[in-house]
Design a protein around this motif. Sequence first.
Motif, short mmCIF file in Angstrom:
data_model
loop_
_atom_site.label_atom_id
_atom_site.label_comp_id
_atom_site.label_asym_id
_atom_site.label_seq_id
_atom_site.Cartn_x
_atom_site.Cartn_y
_atom_site.Cartn_z
N UNK A 62 9.98 0.08 -14.61
CA UNK A 62 9.64 0.66 -15.91
C UNK A 62 8.23 1.25 -15.90
N UNK A 63 7.30 0.56 -15.25
CA UNK A 63 5.93 1.06 -15.16
C UNK A 63 5.87 2.34 -14.34
N UNK A 64 6.73 2.47 -13.34
CA UNK A 64 6.79 3.70 -12.55
C UNK A 64 7.29 4.86 -13.41
N UNK A 65 8.31 4.61 -14.20
CA UNK A 65 8.87 5.66 -15.05
C UNK A 65 7.85 6.10 -16.11
N UNK A 66 7.06 5.16 -16.61
CA UNK A 66 6.03 5.47 -17.60
C UNK A 66 4.76 6.03 -16.95
N UNK A 111 2.42 3.18 -12.66
CA UNK A 111 2.36 2.87 -11.24
C UNK A 111 2.97 4.03 -10.45
N UNK A 112 2.51 4.23 -9.23
CA UNK A 112 3.08 5.33 -8.43
C UNK A 112 4.42 4.94 -7.80
N UNK A 113 5.28 5.94 -7.62
CA UNK A 113 6.52 5.70 -6.88
C UNK A 113 6.23 5.53 -5.40
N UNK A 114 5.34 6.38 -4.88
CA UNK A 114 4.90 6.26 -3.49
C UNK A 114 3.39 6.37 -3.47
N UNK A 116 0.81 -1.22 0.00
CA UNK A 116 0.00 0.00 0.00
C UNK A 116 0.84 1.26 0.00
N UNK A 117 2.11 1.15 0.38
CA UNK A 117 3.00 2.31 0.32
C UNK A 117 3.65 2.47 -1.04
N UNK A 118 3.50 1.48 -1.90
CA UNK A 118 4.08 1.54 -3.23
C UNK A 118 5.43 0.84 -3.32
N UNK A 119 5.83 0.14 -2.27
CA UNK A 119 7.12 -0.55 -2.27
C UNK A 119 6.98 -1.95 -2.85
N UNK A 120 8.03 -2.43 -3.49
CA UNK A 120 8.03 -3.77 -4.09
C UNK A 120 8.14 -4.81 -2.98
N UNK A 121 7.29 -5.84 -3.04
CA UNK A 121 7.31 -6.89 -2.03
C UNK A 121 8.51 -7.81 -2.23
N UNK A 122 8.99 -8.39 -1.14
CA UNK A 122 10.15 -9.27 -1.17
C UNK A 122 9.79 -10.64 -1.74
N UNK A 123 10.81 -11.37 -2.11
CA UNK A 123 10.62 -12.74 -2.61
C UNK A 123 9.99 -13.63 -1.56
N UNK A 124 10.37 -13.42 -0.30
CA UNK A 124 9.81 -14.24 0.78
C UNK A 124 8.30 -14.06 0.89
N UNK A 125 7.83 -12.86 0.61
CA UNK A 125 6.40 -12.58 0.72
C UNK A 125 5.62 -13.05 -0.50
N UNK A 126 6.20 -12.91 -1.68
CA UNK A 126 5.48 -13.25 -2.89
C UNK A 126 5.66 -14.71 -3.29
#
Length: 84
Positions: free
Chosen positions: A68-72, A75-78, A42-52
């Motif tokens: 790449x989606x953030x730059x385009x 997706x939001x950065x935050x 929900x904060x916009x951070x990428x989830x870890x491998x352990x979680x996904x």
Amino acid sequence: MENNVTIKKRVFPRKKICRFCADPSLTIDYKNVDLLKGFINEKGMILHRRQTGNCAFHQRRLTTAIKRARIMALLPFIADVEIE
């Protein structure tokens, strides 16, 4: 003397499998925003491998696609933070 000691059982969670290895029809693409949203919190951070549960190969591909989606601006950065 009575000892009130409880013994805790260790619970081992089920091993997660990589959904991209399990289903080869799924492709990681920066334009597939609905798929990528499931891998950020929900904060916009990428989830870890352990979680996904992704394998290292697909986690690297997923991270690149999210960036790449953030730059385009897909997706939001935050997350949207309300300022009072």
